[in-house]
Scaffold this motif. Structure first.
Motif, PDB file in Angstrom:
ATOM      1  N   LEU A  71       0.839  -1.213   0.000  1.00 12.14           N
ATOM      2  CA  LEU A  71       0.000   0.000   0.000  1.00 12.14           C
ATOM      3  C   LEU A  71       0.866   1.252   0.000  1.00 12.14           C
ATOM      4  O   LEU A  71       0.546   2.241  -0.646  1.00 12.14           O
ATOM      5  CB  LEU A  71      -0.912   0.025   1.239  1.00 12.14           C
ATOM      6  CG  LEU A  71      -2.223  -0.738   1.141  1.00 12.14           C
ATOM      7  CD1 LEU A  71      -2.972  -0.679   2.465  1.00 12.14           C
ATOM      8  CD2 LEU A  71      -3.114  -0.177   0.041  1.00 12.14           C
ATOM      9  N   THR A 125       2.131   3.470  -3.479  1.00  9.72           N
ATOM     10  CA  THR A 125       1.321   4.689  -3.207  1.00  9.72           C
ATOM     11  C   THR A 125      -0.142   4.547  -3.642  1.00  9.72           C
ATOM     12  O   THR A 125      -0.651   5.336  -4.424  1.00  9.72           O
ATOM     13  CB  THR A 125       1.926   5.954  -3.859  1.00  9.72           C
ATOM     14  OG1 THR A 125       2.120   5.710  -5.240  1.00  9.72           O
ATOM     15  CG2 THR A 125       3.201   6.397  -3.218  1.00  9.72           C
ATOM     16  N   LEU A 126      -0.765   3.517  -3.079  1.00 17.57           N
ATOM     17  CA  LEU A 126      -2.175   3.308  -3.413  1.00 17.57           C
ATOM     18  C   LEU A 126      -3.053   3.981  -2.362  1.00 17.57           C
ATOM     19  O   LEU A 126      -2.613   4.241  -1.245  1.00 17.57           O
ATOM     20  CB  LEU A 126      -2.473   1.805  -3.466  1.00 17.57           C
ATOM     21  CG  LEU A 126      -1.704   1.062  -4.552  1.00 17.57           C
ATOM     22  CD1 LEU A 126      -1.776  -0.435  -4.332  1.00 17.57           C
ATOM     23  CD2 LEU A 126      -2.265   1.408  -5.920  1.00 17.57           C
ATOM     24  N   ILE A 127      -4.304   4.226  -2.732  1.00 21.85           N
ATOM     25  CA  ILE A 127      -5.312   4.905  -1.889  1.00 21.85           C
ATOM     26  C   ILE A 127      -4.696   5.888  -0.880  1.00 21.85           C
ATOM     27  O   ILE A 127      -4.877   5.727   0.331  1.00 21.85           O
ATOM     28  CB  ILE A 127      -6.243   3.883  -1.168  1.00 21.85           C
ATOM     29  CG1 ILE A 127      -5.446   2.702  -0.591  1.00 21.85           C
ATOM     30  CG2 ILE A 127      -7.338   3.418  -2.062  1.00 21.85           C
ATOM     31  CD1 ILE A 127      -6.260   1.807   0.322  1.00 21.85           C
ATOM     32  N   PRO A 128      -3.994   6.915  -1.380  1.00 19.07           N
ATOM     33  CA  PRO A 128      -3.310   7.830  -0.448  1.00 19.07           C
ATOM     34  C   PRO A 128      -4.242   8.455   0.587  1.00 19.07           C
ATOM     35  O   PRO A 128      -3.827   8.709   1.708  1.00 19.07           O
ATOM     36  CB  PRO A 128      -2.713   8.902  -1.368  1.00 19.07           C
ATOM     37  CG  PRO A 128      -3.431   8.780  -2.650  1.00 19.07           C
ATOM     38  CD  PRO A 128      -3.844   7.361  -2.769  1.00 19.07           C
ATOM     39  N   GLU A 129      -5.501   8.647   0.213  1.00 18.68           N
ATOM     40  CA  GLU A 129      -6.449   9.289   1.131  1.00 18.68           C
ATOM     41  C   GLU A 129      -6.861   8.356   2.264  1.00 18.68           C
ATOM     42  O   GLU A 129      -7.093   8.801   3.373  1.00 18.68           O
ATOM     43  CB  GLU A 129      -7.710   9.699   0.358  1.00 18.68           C
ATOM     44  CG  GLU A 129      -7.516  10.878  -0.536  1.00 18.68           C
ATOM     45  CD  GLU A 129      -7.504  12.187   0.227  1.00 18.68           C
ATOM     46  OE1 GLU A 129      -8.575  12.627   0.638  1.00 18.68           O
ATOM     47  OE2 GLU A 129      -6.417  12.760   0.406  1.00 18.68           O
ATOM     48  N   SER A 130      -6.964   7.043   1.966  1.00 20.06           N
ATOM     49  CA  SER A 130      -7.540   6.126   2.961  1.00 20.06           C
ATOM     50  C   SER A 130      -6.557   5.101   3.493  1.00 20.06           C
ATOM     51  O   SER A 130      -6.929   4.265   4.308  1.00 20.06           O
ATOM     52  CB  SER A 130      -8.728   5.372   2.363  1.00 20.06           C
ATOM     53  OG  SER A 130      -9.382   6.090   1.410  1.00 20.06           O
ATOM     54  N   VAL A 151      -7.028   2.147   6.298  1.00 21.06           N
ATOM     55  CA  VAL A 151      -6.978   0.722   5.946  1.00 21.06           C
ATOM     56  C   VAL A 151      -5.924   0.009   6.799  1.00 21.06           C
ATOM     57  O   VAL A 151      -6.163  -1.074   7.345  1.00 21.06           O
ATOM     58  CB  VAL A 151      -6.679   0.542   4.439  1.00 21.06           C
ATOM     59  CG1 VAL A 151      -6.397  -0.898   4.096  1.00 21.06           C
ATOM     60  CG2 VAL A 151      -7.848   1.065   3.622  1.00 21.06           C
ATOM     61  N   PHE A 181     -14.606  -2.223   1.860  1.00 24.15           N
ATOM     62  CA  PHE A 181     -13.867  -2.122   0.600  1.00 24.15           C
ATOM     63  C   PHE A 181     -14.774  -2.102  -0.627  1.00 24.15           C
ATOM     64  O   PHE A 181     -14.442  -1.501  -1.631  1.00 24.15           O
ATOM     65  CB  PHE A 181     -12.885  -3.291   0.457  1.00 24.15           C
ATOM     66  CG  PHE A 181     -11.706  -3.175   1.388  1.00 24.15           C
ATOM     67  CD1 PHE A 181     -10.716  -2.233   1.155  1.00 24.15           C
ATOM     68  CD2 PHE A 181     -11.593  -3.989   2.493  1.00 24.15           C
ATOM     69  CE1 PHE A 181      -9.640  -2.110   2.007  1.00 24.15           C
ATOM     70  CE2 PHE A 181     -10.512  -3.877   3.353  1.00 24.15           C
ATOM     71  CZ  PHE A 181      -9.530  -2.928   3.109  1.00 24.15           C
ATOM     72  N   ARG A 196     -14.817   7.945   4.201  1.00 20.94           N
ATOM     73  CA  ARG A 196     -14.799   7.438   2.817  1.00 20.94           C
ATOM     74  C   ARG A 196     -15.988   7.933   2.009  1.00 20.94           C
ATOM     75  O   ARG A 196     -16.206   7.494   0.895  1.00 20.94           O
ATOM     76  CB  ARG A 196     -14.818   5.912   2.842  1.00 20.94           C
ATOM     77  CG  ARG A 196     -13.734   5.299   2.001  1.00 20.94           C
ATOM     78  CD  ARG A 196     -14.096   3.910   1.583  1.00 20.94           C
ATOM     79  NE  ARG A 196     -14.387   3.855   0.167  1.00 20.94           N
ATOM     80  CZ  ARG A 196     -14.813   2.781  -0.457  1.00 20.94           C
ATOM     81  NH1 ARG A 196     -15.019   1.676   0.208  1.00 20.94           N
ATOM     82  NH2 ARG A 196     -15.045   2.805  -1.747  1.00 20.94           N
ATOM     83  N   SER A 197     -16.754   8.858   2.578  1.00 17.80           N
ATOM     84  CA  SER A 197     -17.931   9.328   1.845  1.00 17.80           C
ATOM     85  C   SER A 197     -17.483   9.942   0.508  1.00 17.80           C
ATOM     86  O   SER A 197     -16.384  10.477   0.409  1.00 17.80           O
ATOM     87  CB  SER A 197     -18.675  10.364   2.675  1.00 17.80           C
ATOM     88  OG  SER A 197     -17.899  11.539   2.725  1.00 17.80           O
TER      89      SER A 197
END
Lengths: 381, 214
Positions: free
Chosen positions: B69, B73-78, B82, B140, B212-213
């Motif tokens: 992750l 650099t995946l889903i930087p916001e969440s 996670v 997810f 995550r909205s």
């Protein structure tokens, strides 16, 4: 000497690249969805393409407002706009290059006694109000539609993230194209009537007109601005100003790009007219104000409150203050350029030709040069 | 492009496999407690060994997911959420392994008439673990469904509290040594803690869902 005169336009281009690229890739880079390098390369390519291919539409409207026909005049007008933008940015006042250049051109018109086309002026001013409103409407409906699709699709979070990145990149490319097409008029528009370049033919492949060469130069200046200075602005937009979710950021940029494109594309205008639809005037608009409109659209779609009306008021005040300040600076700078530095800021022969051309276009009954001069005087009043 | 989606798919699979391991750990724990109560030593030992292995596999897989992750650099916001969730799930899995190991090490004396209650407590606690995993999976893929699973986890946690209190109440009214009473109370508490920990994961999950909205 030609190159020296172009410097003020190139400086304006640089500042446009430094500031406005953040309106397209700011959230994506600030939230690390896209690397700065990738964003800068994509923005550079598409800004130049947009400027060279579709830059003529908005430039034409600016040219109608006032055809700055001597290089020294163009230099001074662009410099006045650039100074206004820099000064107002320093004072932390909202400013748009589009509004500064319009004010500076009117300053030239007043100084040289050229007529200001009130029709073009009213078109341009109404566009400033319509642009953020239209972006808000686009963002509102696009966001509603996108959330419905995403909820229905039930895609895994990781895949959604990849689609988002891809979307941000594609929409960013479109945004950069629209920015180049719409805003190149601000950077190079004033140099077009005095364009110093001859057409360049590349065999039978294609021909770059003098105007397109100007736009290419302007596009390169914008790119330099993107590479050298936009990173900081992007990080500010991405992290400090508005905390948007990746999907909302994508929608804001899409809405902004669509609006910039609507106000820049000649072919779209022709298509709309041929289908009996109302076409928008081709006018350079402010991408920053479009972004603010887009964010408001998202806030409304989320049924959120807390719209900062003071900020809105501040932006609206910029519609008045920016052109006035730029106009005054332009007028004073032209006076100095003409009387102190002894530069030719207006080509009287070309000015007379332009007036005659307009008379022809408007089918005014003119039989003699004297009549033309009277028409000119009437326009001045 | 295909390469990127292949990578993403493989990471999705890893996360799914990790959550499968947590469910497997819960199942082995339930079986282990049951065989302990039935004094089936060999069966108990087998479940304990499997659970230890599952827990160790889970640790490795979780670390691998976390590294990917960040490096990709995946889903930087969440990704912070996670990572927090996966680590919280890991604490639940560790707790099951730790508790079953304590059965092995301490061999607590359990009153015969209370054995079924302990089995029931283990089943209810593991049900809350299973619903927790379902909630994390939904986070997810189907955020809207998370709330339902979280509700179920809360129901099972309340139920496990009730059973554990009942066990403790009965234990302290039996005519056995105080040390044995303390030992039995201690094991009821440990099994009950699994449901508590699952509820903590869900509390965290509720916040992650809001963030995550769209």
């Amino acid at each position: 000497m030609v190159w020296f005169y172009l410097l003020s336009g190139l400086f304006l281009g640089w500042s446009l690249g430094a500031n406005d690229a953040a309106n397209i890739f700011g959230t994506a880079v600030g939230t690390r969805m896209i690397r700065f390098r990738t964003a800068a390369i994509v923005a550079t390519i598409f800004v130049i393409l947009g400027a060279v291919i579709s830059g003529a539409g908005a430039t034409h409207t600016l040219g109608k407002l006032g055809a700055v026909n001597a290089l020294a005049g163009s230099f001074t007008v662009a410099l006045a706009a650039a100074l206004t933008v820099t000064w107002m940015t320093k004072l932390k006042l909202p400013v748009s290059t589009s509004q500064a250049i319009v004010g500076a051109i009117i300053g030239w018109n007043l100084f040289t006694g050229s007529p200001t086309d009130m029709n073009s002026l009213s078109k341009i001013i109404s566009t400033w109000v319509v642009c953020p409103l239209l972006t808000a409407v686009f963002a509102f409906f696009l966001y509603k539609l996108a959330t419905k699709i995403v909820i229905k699709a039930n895609v895994h979070m990781l895949e959604q993230d990849t689609y988002n990145r891809l979307g941000l990149l594609l929409v960013g490319a479109f945004g950069a194209y629209s920015l180049g097409a719409n805003n190149i008029a601000n950077v190079m528009g004033v140099f077009v009537p005095a364009a110093p370049f001859k057409d360049l033919s590349f065999g039978s492949l294609f021909t770059l007109t003098g105007t397109q060469q100007l736009f290419l130069l302007g596009g390169i200046a914008i790119s330099v601005g993107i590479f050298t200075y936009s990173y900081r602005v992007m990080m500010t937009v991405g992290n400090d100003l508005f905390k948007l979710t990746p999907l909302a950021a994508l929608i804001v940029v899409l809405a902004e790009s669509l609006v910039l494109f609507l106000f820049a594309s000649k072919s779209l205008e022709q298509w709309l007219i041929s289908h009996g639809l109302p076409a928008l005037p081709l006018v350079p608009v402010s991408s920053s104000q479009a972004v603010v409109g887009g964010v408001i659209g998202i806030v409304l779609a989320k049924k959120g409150r807390g719209i900062n009306f003071r900020l809105l008021g501040k932006i609206a005040s910029g519609w008045v203050t920016t052109p006035i300040i730029a106009g005054v600076i332009s007028f004073i700078a032209l006076f100095f350029a003409q009387n102190v530095f002894e530069q030719k800021v207006v080509d009287r022969a070309k000015q007379r030709q332009a007036v005659m051309k307009r008379i022809d276009e408007e089918n005014a009954k003119v039989h003699t040069i004297k009549d033309a001069a009277e028409f000119e005087v009437r326009e001045k009043k | 492009m295909t390469m990127i989606f292949k990578k993403i798919k493989s990471l999705e699979k890893q996360i799914d496999n990790y959550l499968d391991l947590v469910v497997k750990g819960g199942f082995l724990f339930k079986q282990g407690v049951k065989y302990y109560m039935e004094s089936e030593k060999e069966e108990f030992q087998q479940r304990l060994d499997s659970l230890n292995e599952t827990e160790s596999d889970g640790d490795n897989l979780r670390r691998d997911i976390e590294t990917r992750l960040y490096t990709e650099t995946l889903i930087p916001e969440s990704r912070g959420d996670v990572l927090g969730l996966l680590e919280a799930c890991d604490r639940v899995l560790n707790l099951t392994a730790e508790t079953l190991n304590q059965f092995y090490v301490e061999e607590p004396f359990i009153l015969p008439e209370l054995k079924n209650k302990y089995i029931e407590l283990a089943e209810i606690s593991i049900s809350s673990l299973e619903e927790m995993v379902a909630a994390v999976r939904a986070y997810f893929t189907d955020v809207g469904a998370v709330k339902n699973y979280i509700n179920k986890v809360q129901l099972y946690e309340t139920e496990s509290d009730k059973i554990a209190t009942k066990i403790k109440y009965e234990v302290f009214r039996k005519d056995v040594d105080l040390c044995q009473k303390m030992h039995m109370r201690y094991f009821a508490l440990h099994i009950e803690n699994i449901a508590d920990e699952a509820e903590d994961v869900c509390d965290r999950l509720s916040i992650a869902v809001i963030k995550r909205s769209l």
